[in-house]
Design a protein around this motif. Sequence first.
Motif, PDB file in Angstrom:
ATOM      1  N   GLY A 680       0.794  -1.219   0.000  1.00  0.00           N
ATOM      2  CA  GLY A 680       0.000   0.000   0.000  1.00  0.00           C
ATOM      3  C   GLY A 680       0.827   1.271   0.000  1.00  0.00           C
ATOM      4  O   GLY A 680       0.450   2.267  -0.619  1.00  0.00           O
ATOM      5  N   GLN A 681       1.976   1.260   0.691  1.00  0.00           N
ATOM      6  CA  GLN A 681       2.787   2.480   0.797  1.00  0.00           C
ATOM      7  C   GLN A 681       3.929   2.538  -0.196  1.00  0.00           C
ATOM      8  O   GLN A 681       4.671   3.526  -0.231  1.00  0.00           O
ATOM      9  CB  GLN A 681       3.326   2.611   2.229  1.00  0.00           C
ATOM     10  CG  GLN A 681       4.237   1.469   2.669  1.00  0.00           C
ATOM     11  CD  GLN A 681       5.644   1.546   2.142  1.00  0.00           C
ATOM     12  OE1 GLN A 681       6.249   2.603   2.140  1.00  0.00           O
ATOM     13  NE2 GLN A 681       6.168   0.411   1.672  1.00  0.00           N
ATOM     14  N   LEU A 682       4.102   1.512  -1.022  1.00  0.00           N
ATOM     15  CA  LEU A 682       5.224   1.471  -1.960  1.00  0.00           C
ATOM     16  C   LEU A 682       5.162   2.651  -2.919  1.00  0.00           C
ATOM     17  O   LEU A 682       4.162   2.869  -3.597  1.00  0.00           O
ATOM     18  CB  LEU A 682       5.199   0.146  -2.728  1.00  0.00           C
ATOM     19  CG  LEU A 682       6.508  -0.297  -3.389  1.00  0.00           C
ATOM     20  CD1 LEU A 682       7.587  -0.514  -2.328  1.00  0.00           C
ATOM     21  CD2 LEU A 682       6.293  -1.570  -4.189  1.00  0.00           C
ATOM     22  N   ARG A 683       6.263   3.410  -3.021  1.00  0.00           N
ATOM     23  CA  ARG A 683       6.277   4.633  -3.825  1.00  0.00           C
ATOM     24  C   ARG A 683       6.801   4.413  -5.233  1.00  0.00           C
ATOM     25  O   ARG A 683       6.587   5.238  -6.107  1.00  0.00           O
ATOM     26  CB  ARG A 683       7.149   5.702  -3.154  1.00  0.00           C
ATOM     27  CG  ARG A 683       6.680   6.170  -1.773  1.00  0.00           C
ATOM     28  CD  ARG A 683       5.262   6.708  -1.813  1.00  0.00           C
ATOM     29  NE  ARG A 683       4.947   7.594  -0.727  1.00  0.00           N
ATOM     30  CZ  ARG A 683       4.347   7.230   0.415  1.00  0.00           C
ATOM     31  NH1 ARG A 683       3.973   5.972   0.591  1.00  0.00           N
ATOM     32  NH2 ARG A 683       4.098   8.126   1.359  1.00  0.00           N
ATOM     33  N   HIS A 684       7.506   3.339  -5.472  1.00  0.00           N
ATOM     34  CA  HIS A 684       8.084   3.122  -6.790  1.00  0.00           C
ATOM     35  C   HIS A 684       8.185   1.623  -7.050  1.00  0.00           C
ATOM     36  O   HIS A 684       8.279   0.820  -6.108  1.00  0.00           O
ATOM     37  CB  HIS A 684       9.471   3.757  -6.890  1.00  0.00           C
ATOM     38  CG  HIS A 684      10.431   3.281  -5.829  1.00  0.00           C
ATOM     39  ND1 HIS A 684      11.118   2.094  -5.917  1.00  0.00           N
ATOM     40  CD2 HIS A 684      10.787   3.835  -4.643  1.00  0.00           C
ATOM     41  CE1 HIS A 684      11.859   1.935  -4.844  1.00  0.00           C
ATOM     42  NE2 HIS A 684      11.680   2.974  -4.047  1.00  0.00           N
ATOM     43  N   PRO A 685       8.182   1.216  -8.301  1.00  0.00           N
ATOM     44  CA  PRO A 685       8.312  -0.215  -8.620  1.00  0.00           C
ATOM     45  C   PRO A 685       9.660  -0.760  -8.158  1.00  0.00           C
ATOM     46  O   PRO A 685      10.665  -0.051  -8.128  1.00  0.00           O
ATOM     47  CB  PRO A 685       8.193  -0.251 -10.155  1.00  0.00           C
ATOM     48  CG  PRO A 685       7.510   1.016 -10.517  1.00  0.00           C
ATOM     49  CD  PRO A 685       7.954   2.027  -9.508  1.00  0.00           C
TER      50      PRO A 685
END
Length: 758
Positions: A680-685
């Motif tokens: 849910g909080q992942l900002r980039h692949p």
Amino acid sequence: MLITVLVLSLACAILAENDTNIDDKVLKSLADLIDENKSLDASDIGRLYRAAQALGLDRELVNKLSQGLNGSERVIHKDAGYNIYADSEKGPLGESPDYASSVVLASDLLALTSAVGNVGDKLCREQGYRFLDGLLSNKRWALKMFDASAKSPQGLLFGSSYHLGNFDECMDINEAGDGLTVEGQYCLATIKWREGEETKKIRTGRGESLRWAVCVPSVCDARSVERFVGGVLKHSVGNTTRVEVIDKDCYTRRPLSVNKLDITFLVIIIFFGVILTFTTIYEIYAIRHNKKGGTAHDLIVSFSLINNMKKILSTKQNNSLGLECVTGMRALAMIFIVAGHACLFIGSGPVMDAKAWDRLIQDPLNSFMLNNALLVDTFLFLSAFLFSRLLLIELDKRRGRLNFIPILVFRYIRVTPAYLVVILFYMTWLPKIGEGPLWGNRIQLEQERCMNTWWANILYVSNYVMTDRMCMFQSWYLSVDTQMFFVAPIFIYSMWHWRRFGSALIAVAIIASLVIPSAITYKDHLDPTILFYAKEFTDFDTNFYFVEAYIRTHMKMTPYFMGLLTGYILHRIQSENYQFSNLLKIFGWSTSVILGTVTTFSVSLFYQDWYEYSTIEAAAYISLHKFAWSIANGWLIIACATGNGGVLGKLLAWRFLVPISKLTFCAYLVNGVVELYYVGQLRHPLHITFFTIAANAISHLVLTFFLALILCIMFESPLHGIEKILLRRFARPVLSDNATRKTEDELSRNTSQTRLDT
């Protein structure tokens, strides 16, 4: 004059196409921008040609414009009232502060203008024009809104399907002005291309879809954002795409809102926290004053931090039945289950190269991580084995006069409170503890599901009721285990009281547990087991095999019944002091190693592109691999319990695994929080390699068991202690997972003369 004509022509084309009124300020800013850019380079001309073609303008007009402008000197426009660098001409935006003039050119600007005009909602459209005006005037908030959005997709042919822009930059936008304040809203649109039937059958990769981030004003609803993105794409890729944006795809910061359920959960946590504090103080007082225990003392100390930490961290295993290896099996199985969950959430989340996951799952060396289903079957097997082994001891002691009702009731009481606390956390505070690009898709969706189906969880029927909206993806196991636990006494008592009939009954049950999954797999043309393809597991509850087959109790009975039978066999061996011959030991270990190895690595075959399995193969595999795995586990436990475990038996009896084993139940409950929060909080692949997955999996393990320790100290361990006290008073002797030695003499591992203690 020529430039003005071009601007008016572009505006007229947009008006004709969208039948909306373009804001006068935007038209004026467009005219000013083109008027003040006195030269165009090759890339600018190319963009202008494409924009003109998309809008149906005359190509000759563009030729004349480019020729006229290229003959003049370029003039940089600066807004005297706004300097994005404050004191410097250079900064993070490049050599020129005229960001809109150098980056947002021709096709970008025209496509944005057309898309804004395509928005139906008046308020959203007005703020869209304000954004365009701010963009052309080099207003920092508008530049940030444009900068935070994903631009032309990169790495599509490489398998990159998540273009997440800059979430935090979008969230920081808050521009006050005339009328309504403009706040940033981050939306993650789903863009789908037309795909043929053959393409749909391909299970690898991520499918024909793209997640594209856009930063828009917060007043725009999902439908408006959908039309806006569709309008932008219409002028770049035509009408070959379909855009989907739902409410959960959009996120904007709002003041923290608290409802009655949130307060209730907070009160519960504070209440137990206060109890833990005062009981810990009481235990410190009791230790200093050497106060002896009693029923009241034991009840109070059950909640103490000191007492529970001692119980959890203790590595003592006073077990005369030789079941130390069960502790190690349980600990290692949970470690790999949590690691497997981490791998799956990482692989099915935003990644730079979707094919990297496909390469990993096709590698036979990674088969053990893909066999999470077998590790969960191990837990079912161990649960059944312990219940059978210990209940048979009680039946021997009480000569069959055993009231099963308290056992079932106390089991429900022991398991449910900690489970309910985690469910309440999902329903209340979990969505409030973070934010991110996929927060709505994952966390808020999970909250809604728990609000609708929490009752199915605590009734332990979530694997059959509303499975497409199941709260906590891993909760199905508790339902299966509880359902089987309630029917297990019938088989255990039958094997104890009527040896022939009981043996025949359990044999029939095992055969039925083999036939039913095979028949269903053959009839419905199902996979031979659960296959973890990334694009099929972005959401567990939408995976057909998971909700319709994998989580059903009738598909999971084989390891449980085999566990019951193994408990009965070991009971007979230890009761009759049976000694294994060397030939039997060699045969047992050889069979166990072969079956365990084959079942572990055979799953890799079904991931290979070159292999096509038949329905008959799938039907045979679904049952036989569970049966083979259960035989391997059964021999391992029997060999260890009778002193024939060898090096493997010593490894499984390693004391370091004892505290981990005590946290397995709570770890299983809280692991979903860790995995959902991560995605849910992942900002980039993420760039997927074996190293990056392993590193992330280890961090998830640490976080999971840390949260499990907190949950165990506050809820599970205290209630376990209370259960122990109450069972001693009302249902002696006591059932538990462990058996302790008599203090007056040392008992052989080949006897069942022992008493039980929780």
